[in-house]
Motif scaffolding. Structure first.
Motif, PDB file in Angstrom:
ATOM      1  N   VAL A   1       0.751  -1.214   0.213  1.00 42.12           N
ATOM      2  CA  VAL A   1       0.069   0.075   0.006  1.00 42.12           C
ATOM      3  C   VAL A   1       0.785   1.228   0.133  1.00 42.12           C
ATOM      4  O   VAL A   1       1.655   1.346   0.884  1.00 42.12           O
ATOM      5  N   ILE A   2       0.842   2.002  -1.018  1.00 36.42           N
ATOM      6  CA  ILE A   2       1.597   3.227  -1.261  1.00 36.42           C
ATOM      7  C   ILE A   2       0.695   4.484  -0.973  1.00 36.42           C
ATOM      8  O   ILE A   2      -0.386   4.467  -1.821  1.00 36.42           O
ATOM      9  N   CYS A   3       0.786   5.294  -0.236  1.00 34.44           N
ATOM     10  CA  CYS A   3      -0.100   6.421  -0.057  1.00 34.44           C
ATOM     11  C   CYS A   3       0.561   7.345   0.595  1.00 34.44           C
ATOM     12  O   CYS A   3       1.669   7.372   1.238  1.00 34.44           O
ATOM     13  N   TYR A   4      -0.101   8.698   0.797  1.00 35.63           N
ATOM     14  CA  TYR A   4       0.177   9.655   1.719  1.00 35.63           C
ATOM     15  C   TYR A   4      -1.061  10.569   1.946  1.00 35.63           C
ATOM     16  O   TYR A   4      -2.052  10.560   1.725  1.00 35.63           O
ATOM     17  N   ARG A   5      -0.681  11.281   3.151  1.00 33.38           N
ATOM     18  CA  ARG A   5      -2.046  12.286   3.555  1.00 33.38           C
ATOM     19  C   ARG A   5      -1.610  13.668   3.075  1.00 33.38           C
ATOM     20  O   ARG A   5      -0.634  14.300   3.289  1.00 33.38           O
ATOM     21  N   ARG A   6      -2.553  14.115   2.213  1.00 29.43           N
ATOM     22  CA  ARG A   6      -2.413  15.283   1.517  1.00 29.43           C
ATOM     23  C   ARG A   6      -2.523  16.367   2.601  1.00 29.43           C
ATOM     24  O   ARG A   6      -1.668  17.415   2.250  1.00 29.43           O
ATOM     25  N   PHE A   7      -3.003  16.206   3.607  1.00 29.16           N
ATOM     26  CA  PHE A   7      -3.402  17.242   4.670  1.00 29.16           C
ATOM     27  C   PHE A   7      -2.602  17.096   5.997  1.00 29.16           C
ATOM     28  O   PHE A   7      -3.041  17.572   7.005  1.00 29.16           O
ATOM     29  N   GLY A   8      -1.695  16.301   5.942  1.00 26.73           N
ATOM     30  CA  GLY A   8      -0.965  16.068   7.186  1.00 26.73           C
ATOM     31  C   GLY A   8      -1.425  14.763   8.049  1.00 26.73           C
ATOM     32  O   GLY A   8      -2.078  13.984   7.366  1.00 26.73           O
ATOM     33  N   HIS A   9      -0.792  14.641   9.274  1.00 30.33           N
ATOM     34  CA  HIS A   9      -0.919  13.150   9.949  1.00 30.33           C
ATOM     35  C   HIS A   9      -2.430  13.057  10.294  1.00 30.33           C
ATOM     36  O   HIS A   9      -2.804  11.915  10.064  1.00 30.33           O
ATOM     37  N   ASN A  10      -2.895  14.053  10.555  1.00 29.44           N
ATOM     38  CA  ASN A  10      -4.416  13.608  11.083  1.00 29.44           C
ATOM     39  C   ASN A  10      -5.151  14.468  10.441  1.00 29.44           C
ATOM     40  O   ASN A  10      -6.463  14.702  10.579  1.00 29.44           O
ATOM     41  N   GLU A  11      -5.065  15.292   9.235  1.00 35.46           N
ATOM     42  CA  GLU A  11      -5.910  15.904   8.479  1.00 35.46           C
ATOM     43  C   GLU A  11      -6.427  17.188   8.913  1.00 35.46           C
ATOM     44  O   GLU A  11      -7.355  17.669   8.040  1.00 35.46           O
ATOM     45  N   THR A  12      -5.964  17.408  10.001  1.00 32.84           N
ATOM     46  CA  THR A  12      -6.590  18.643  10.698  1.00 32.84           C
ATOM     47  C   THR A  12      -5.424  19.767  10.695  1.00 32.84           C
ATOM     48  O   THR A  12      -5.624  20.878  11.137  1.00 32.84           O
ATOM     49  N   LEU A  13      -4.238  19.212  10.648  1.00 30.66           N
ATOM     50  CA  LEU A  13      -3.219  19.992  11.237  1.00 30.66           C
ATOM     51  C   LEU A  13      -2.646  20.779   9.732  1.00 30.66           C
ATOM     52  O   LEU A  13      -2.612  20.118   8.770  1.00 30.66           O
ATOM     53  N   ASN A  14      -1.673  21.605   9.817  1.00 29.06           N
ATOM     54  CA  ASN A  14      -0.941  22.226   8.658  1.00 29.06           C
ATOM     55  C   ASN A  14       0.363  21.646   8.827  1.00 29.06           C
ATOM     56  O   ASN A  14       1.353  22.266   9.530  1.00 29.06           O
ATOM     57  N   PRO A  15       0.815  20.737   7.973  1.00 25.15           N
ATOM     58  CA  PRO A  15       2.269  20.022   8.037  1.00 25.15           C
ATOM     59  C   PRO A  15       3.382  20.860   7.299  1.00 25.15           C
ATOM     60  O   PRO A  15       4.423  20.618   7.307  1.00 25.15           O
ATOM     61  N   ASP A  16       2.939  21.873   6.836  1.00 23.70           N
ATOM     62  CA  ASP A  16       3.805  23.015   6.115  1.00 23.70           C
ATOM     63  C   ASP A  16       4.917  23.137   7.007  1.00 23.70           C
ATOM     64  O   ASP A  16       6.017  23.696   6.799  1.00 23.70           O
ATOM     65  N   TYR A  17       4.621  23.492   8.355  1.00 21.91           N
ATOM     66  CA  TYR A  17       5.710  23.926   9.358  1.00 21.91           C
ATOM     67  C   TYR A  17       6.896  22.741   9.685  1.00 21.91           C
ATOM     68  O   TYR A  17       7.982  23.326   9.832  1.00 21.91           O
ATOM     69  N   THR A  18       6.396  21.619   9.667  1.00 23.95           N
ATOM     70  CA  THR A  18       7.199  20.695   9.984  1.00 23.95           C
ATOM     71  C   THR A  18       7.941  20.038   8.733  1.00 23.95           C
ATOM     72  O   THR A  18       9.161  19.414   8.792  1.00 23.95           O
ATOM     73  N   GLN A  19       7.347  19.970   7.614  1.00 24.82           N
ATOM     74  CA  GLN A  19       7.906  19.256   6.488  1.00 24.82           C
ATOM     75  C   GLN A  19       7.447  20.211   5.201  1.00 24.82           C
ATOM     76  O   GLN A  19       6.707  19.921   4.171  1.00 24.82           O
ATOM     77  N   PRO A  20       7.960  21.247   5.118  1.00 23.54           N
ATOM     78  CA  PRO A  20       7.459  22.504   4.017  1.00 23.54           C
ATOM     79  C   PRO A  20       7.912  22.024   2.675  1.00 23.54           C
ATOM     80  O   PRO A  20       7.036  22.138   1.895  1.00 23.54           O
ATOM     81  N   GLN A  21       8.937  21.305   2.300  1.00 25.35           N
ATOM     82  CA  GLN A  21       9.472  20.977   1.127  1.00 25.35           C
ATOM     83  C   GLN A  21       8.439  19.761   0.674  1.00 25.35           C
ATOM     84  O   GLN A  21       7.946  19.539  -0.556  1.00 25.35           O
ATOM     85  N   LEU A  22       8.452  18.917   1.506  1.00 19.13           N
ATOM     86  CA  LEU A  22       7.598  17.511   1.194  1.00 19.13           C
ATOM     87  C   LEU A  22       6.140  17.975   0.767  1.00 19.13           C
ATOM     88  O   LEU A  22       5.564  17.667  -0.255  1.00 19.13           O
ATOM     89  N   TYR A  23       5.435  18.966   1.658  1.00 26.62           N
ATOM     90  CA  TYR A  23       4.059  19.406   1.541  1.00 26.62           C
ATOM     91  C   TYR A  23       4.038  20.213   0.453  1.00 26.62           C
ATOM     92  O   TYR A  23       2.860  20.374  -0.271  1.00 26.62           O
ATOM     93  N   GLN A  24       5.053  21.051   0.041  1.00 25.52           N
ATOM     94  CA  GLN A  24       4.811  21.752  -1.103  1.00 25.52           C
ATOM     95  C   GLN A  24       4.897  20.792  -2.382  1.00 25.52           C
ATOM     96  O   GLN A  24       3.736  21.415  -3.350  1.00 25.52           O
ATOM     97  N   LYS A  25       5.554  19.766  -2.606  1.00 25.60           N
ATOM     98  CA  LYS A  25       5.396  19.000  -3.566  1.00 25.60           C
ATOM     99  C   LYS A  25       3.890  18.290  -3.588  1.00 25.60           C
ATOM    100  O   LYS A  25       3.433  18.224  -4.928  1.00 25.60           O
ATOM    101  N   ILE A  26       3.742  17.772  -2.413  1.00 23.92           N
ATOM    102  CA  ILE A  26       2.359  17.275  -2.349  1.00 23.92           C
ATOM    103  C   ILE A  26       1.291  18.098  -2.857  1.00 23.92           C
ATOM    104  O   ILE A  26       0.250  17.678  -3.752  1.00 23.92           O
TER     105      ILE A  26
END
Length: 103
Positions: free
Chosen positions: A22-47
């Motif tokens: 199973v290959i997947c990712y969470r578009r909106f972070g770990h629990n779908e309510t937080l903003n992951p841009d603070y902890t992983q900005p480069q990854l989530y910019q690509k996502i």
């Protein structure tokens, strides 16, 4: 979900292990309510710039002539309607705890 159910049924019937890749990712972070841009900005910019799976698959079906945009829009609309109805119905659901046990 169907793949996991099939894997479970296979193991119950045949007694052998099953591997699901199973290959997947969470578009909106770990629990779908937080903003992951603070902890992983480069990854989530690509996502954020990556097209959504539904759009990519829809385009492939249209390009190959398997379905029209109108057909896919109709399916999408019907699916959302079913989900919304189930969401509303969940507020009044009174079930037996054993109904939640997978068979």
């Amino acid at each position: 979900v169907a793949a996991f159910e099939l894997a479970t049924e296979w193991r119950q019937a045949w007694g052998s292990d099953v591997i699901l890749d199973v290959i997947c990712y969470r578009r909106f972070g770990h629990n779908e309510t937080l903003n992951p841009d603070y902890t992983q900005p480069q990854l989530y910019q690509k996502i954020a710039n990556h097209p959504r799976t539904e759009g990519m698959f829809s385009q492939e079906l249209i390009t190959k002539g398997i379905a029209t945009k109108a057909e896919l829009d109709s399916i999408k609309e019907a699916s959302w309607k079913e989900l919304e109805e189930a969401f509303v119905a969940a507020d009044s659901f009174k079930g037996d705890s054993m109904e939640w046990v997978a068979t």
